[in-house]
Design an enzyme around this catalytic site. Structure first.
Site, PDB file in Angstrom:
ATOM      1  N   CYS A 122       0.842  -1.197   0.000  1.00 36.61           N
ATOM      2  CA  CYS A 122       0.000   0.000   0.000  1.00 36.61           C
ATOM      3  C   CYS A 122       0.878   1.248   0.000  1.00 36.61           C
ATOM      4  O   CYS A 122       0.606   2.226  -0.711  1.00 36.61           O
ATOM      5  CB  CYS A 122      -0.943  -0.008   1.195  1.00 36.61           C
ATOM      6  SG  CYS A 122      -0.145  -0.283   2.793  1.00 36.61           S
ATOM      7  N   SER A 167      -6.203  -2.205  11.040  1.00 40.31           N
ATOM      8  CA  SER A 167      -6.283  -2.508   9.610  1.00 40.31           C
ATOM      9  C   SER A 167      -5.135  -3.389   9.139  1.00 40.31           C
ATOM     10  O   SER A 167      -5.114  -3.819   7.985  1.00 40.31           O
ATOM     11  CB  SER A 167      -6.304  -1.209   8.793  1.00 40.31           C
ATOM     12  OG  SER A 167      -5.056  -0.550   8.862  1.00 40.31           O
ATOM     13  N   ASN A 210      -5.244   1.084   4.644  1.00 39.26           N
ATOM     14  CA  ASN A 210      -4.267   0.475   3.749  1.00 39.26           C
ATOM     15  C   ASN A 210      -4.906  -0.454   2.730  1.00 39.26           C
ATOM     16  O   ASN A 210      -4.381  -0.651   1.634  1.00 39.26           O
ATOM     17  CB  ASN A 210      -3.220  -0.295   4.559  1.00 39.26           C
ATOM     18  CG  ASN A 210      -3.828  -1.428   5.352  1.00 39.26           C
ATOM     19  OD1 ASN A 210      -4.777  -1.237   6.097  1.00 39.26           O
ATOM     20  ND2 ASN A 210      -3.289  -2.614   5.189  1.00 39.26           N
ATOM     21  N   ARG A 254       1.611  -8.200   9.482  1.00 35.94           N
ATOM     22  CA  ARG A 254       2.434  -8.049  10.688  1.00 35.94           C
ATOM     23  C   ARG A 254       3.669  -8.953  10.640  1.00 35.94           C
ATOM     24  O   ARG A 254       4.739  -8.584  11.117  1.00 35.94           O
ATOM     25  CB  ARG A 254       1.596  -8.352  11.932  1.00 35.94           C
ATOM     26  CG  ARG A 254       0.524  -7.316  12.212  1.00 35.94           C
ATOM     27  CD  ARG A 254      -0.339  -7.690  13.401  1.00 35.94           C
ATOM     28  NE  ARG A 254      -1.450  -6.770  13.548  1.00 35.94           N
ATOM     29  CZ  ARG A 254      -1.393  -5.622  14.207  1.00 35.94           C
ATOM     30  NH1 ARG A 254      -0.250  -5.264  14.795  1.00 35.94           N
ATOM     31  NH2 ARG A 254      -2.446  -4.836  14.291  1.00 35.94           N
ATOM     32  N   LYS A 255       3.515 -10.134  10.064  1.00 35.48           N
ATOM     33  CA  LYS A 255       4.657 -11.038   9.945  1.00 35.48           C
ATOM     34  C   LYS A 255       5.652 -10.564   8.898  1.00 35.48           C
ATOM     35  O   LYS A 255       6.798 -11.027   8.881  1.00 35.48           O
ATOM     36  CB  LYS A 255       4.170 -12.444   9.589  1.00 35.48           C
ATOM     37  CG  LYS A 255       3.378 -13.132  10.684  1.00 35.48           C
ATOM     38  CD  LYS A 255       2.902 -14.504  10.217  1.00 35.48           C
ATOM     39  CE  LYS A 255       2.064 -15.190  11.283  1.00 35.48           C
ATOM     40  NZ  LYS A 255       1.556 -16.503  10.806  1.00 35.48           N
TER      41      LYS A 255
END
Length: 307
Positions: A131, A162, A273, A168-169
């Site tokens: 994004c 969001s 995003n 996150r990984k």
């Protein structure tokens, strides 16, 4: 073109679900399969309510249905760690892969900069960067075409809710891919990127700050007229995309501030995003129907795969 191109979405998380909702409004692409790994996931249940076929056996669960359902395109919204194998398996069947992870094993494909060139070459794997890359690389390209960018840095600030578990990984890959887009797409000599997760308060807005170090003294006279048309064009895809305020020129570096108000298809309160990541994936293939109709390009033939 007489019929829609049929697609599979891999990954029933935030981005995959948002992508399905946008595809359902499309006149030229039909979402047929949603692929996941957890049979009880909300994303797979939601996809079934939308009328999609589903599998919880990953890409291996999709492969036996590729020919029968005429799947021509797959959108991978899983993780950078598994994308390469997903792409390899589906490419072997002649399925084009649009990568919405930060894996970046295919060509970087960014709105307003190089999207038509990549689609015209019929690449079997195109990467939608992130994004942040979609929102900022065009700005870097707009500056670098009038003044050489020695170093560019983007800071992305998004609301924590969001950001799904897959993203996150992949924070490190996210930053690395964004930095690469500054260089490979934007034309900067060196790029850097960081993401800041806002857990303090809910915000509809997603904010991007782009810092530019110019090899010579920054000159706003050519820069401003260069970036404003890009903003106007991006608003065709992202209606909520805009300059937060006038670019800040104070010797070196200078900064551009972007904010984005999303359409809220999914995660209606906090989708920032998602609405920057998913719209570019659809125009990536937007020129396929015309090009296929006039035989400018031909999709690979779907044939039984021999191990």
């Amino acid at each position: 073109m007489s019929k829609k191109l049929k697609a599979a979405i891999i990954g029933p998380g935030n981005i995959g679900t948002d992508l399905v909702m946008k595809m359902l409004r499309s006149e030229w692409i039909e979402p047929v399969w949603m692929v996941g790994i957890d049979p009880e996931s909300d994303g797979l249940k939601r996809a079934r309510r939308f009328g999609l076929k589903t599998t919880a056996e990953g890409v291996d669960g999709l492969l036996p249905h590729v020919l029968e359902d005429d799947i021509r395109i797959a959108f991978d919204a899983t993780s950078a760690y598994v994308h390469a194998e997903n792409s390899r398996k589906l490419n072997e069947w002649g399925v084009l892969m649009v990568d919405l992870t930060p894996a970046a094993i295919g060509r970087y494909c960014v709105l307003r900069v190089n999207i038509k060139q990549n689609v015209g070459k019929l690449e079997m794997n195109v990467n939608m960067v992130t994004c942040g890359g979609q929102a900022t690389s065009p700005m870097v390209a707009g500056v670098s075409r009038v003044q050489p960018v020695g170093y560019g840095k983007i800071v992305a600030k998004v609301f924590s809710r969001s950001i799904g578990p897959g993203t996150r990984k992949n924070i490190e890959e996210f930053n690395r891919t964004n930095a690469g887009a500054i260089e490979k797409v934007g034309g900067g000599k060196e790029g850097n990127a960081i993401i800041v997760l806002n857990t303090a308060h809910a915000s509809f807005m997603i904010c991007y700050t782009i810092h530019f170090f110019i090899k010579t003294e920054p000159d706003e006279n050519p820069i401003i007229p260069s970036v404003h048309p890009i903003i106007a064009e991006l608003q065709n895809y992202f209606p909520g995309y805009r300059l937060k305020n006038r670019p800040l020129f104070y010797r070196n570096p200078f900064s551009i501030f972007i904010e984005f108000e999303p359409l809220a298809d999914y995660l209606x309160n906090y989708p920032g995003n998602l609405d920057i990541m998913t719209p570019p994936a659809l125009p990536t293939l937007d020129i396929f129907p015309d090009k296929i109709a006039i035989a400018t390009i031909q999709l690979p033939c779907l044939e039984p795969h021999l191990p």
